[in-house]
Design an enzyme around this catalytic site. Structure first.
Site, PDB file in Angstrom:
ATOM      1  N   GLY A 193     -80.830  32.790  -7.462  1.00  0.00           N
ATOM      2  CA  GLY A 193     -81.564  31.696  -8.002  1.00  0.00           C
ATOM      3  C   GLY A 193     -83.023  31.619  -7.651  1.00  0.00           C
ATOM      4  N   LYS A 233     -79.600  43.796 -14.810  1.00  0.00           N
ATOM      5  CA  LYS A 233     -78.518  44.161 -13.808  1.00  0.00           C
ATOM      6  C   LYS A 233     -77.671  45.451 -14.112  1.00  0.00           C
ATOM      7  CE  LYS A 233     -78.487  39.426 -11.956  1.00  0.00           C
ATOM      8  NZ  LYS A 233     -77.786  38.068 -11.733  1.00  0.00           N
TER       9      LYS A 233
END
Length: 144
Positions: free
Chosen positions: A125, A2
Site C-alpha cells: 500500500g 513482482k
C-alpha cells in the site's frame, strides 16, 4: 514487476519485456481516450460497464466447475518462462482464499508436493511503500 523480481531471485535472467501480461482491460479499451472534460477514472469505469456481462459469465463458468478466477504471475523455472494471466484455480487452492490486496506466493517444489509452500500477507500500500522509500533516503543520507 513482482514476477520479474521473483524470477530473478530464482535465478532466471528475465526483463519486463520478456514477461507477457494478459491485460484485464478489454482490447476495445486498451487505446481508449476519455471524452474531453470528463474525469478519466469515472469515464473509464462507465466504459467498462459494457463488459460486465462477459466477465460475469467467465466468473460463473469458473464457479460452476468449483473454481475461482485469480489474476496471477507465474514463474516456471523448468520452462524458463514467466507470465501474468487470469487463470482458474480450484476453491481449495491457496490463491482462492486471497482477500483485498493480499500478496501470495506459492512455491511448488520437489519437497512441497502436493501442497505448495505458501507465503501470504497484505500488499504494502501507499503508506508502507512511502515509509520504505523514506527509510532508504535516510539510510543513504547517513552513509554520505
Amino acid at each position: 514487476r513482482k514476477v520479474v523480481i521473483v524470477a530473478r531471485e530464482c535465478g532466471m535472467d528475465v526483463e519486463m519485456k520478456d514477461v507477457p501480461v494478459d491485460s484485464l482491460v478489454p482490447k476495445e479499451l486498451q487505446s481508449w481516450e476519455p471524452p474531453a472534460g470528463k474525469k478519466v477514472a469515472d469515464a473509464f469505469i462507465e466504459e467498462m460497464k459494457a463488459f460486465d456481462d462477459d466477465k460475469a459469465k467467465q466468473i460463473k463458468a469458473a464457479m460452476d466447475k468449483g473454481m475461482v478466477l485469480r489474476y496471477v504471475g507465474v514463474v516456471d523455472l523448468e520452462a524458463k518462462k514467466a507470465k501474468v494471466t487470469l487463470a482458474e484455480y480450484p476453491n481449495t487452492h491457496p490463491f482462492a482464499g486471497t482477500q483485498w490486496a493480499d500478496n501470495i506466493v506459492a512455491f511448488g517444489t520437489e519437497r512441497y508436493v502436493p501442497q505448495p509452500l505458501v507465503i501470504q500477507g497484505p500488499g504494502a500500500g501507499a503508506a508502507v511503500t512511502a515509509a520504505g522509500v523514506y527509510a532508504d533516503v535516510i539510510r543513504i543520507a547517513k552513509s554520505c
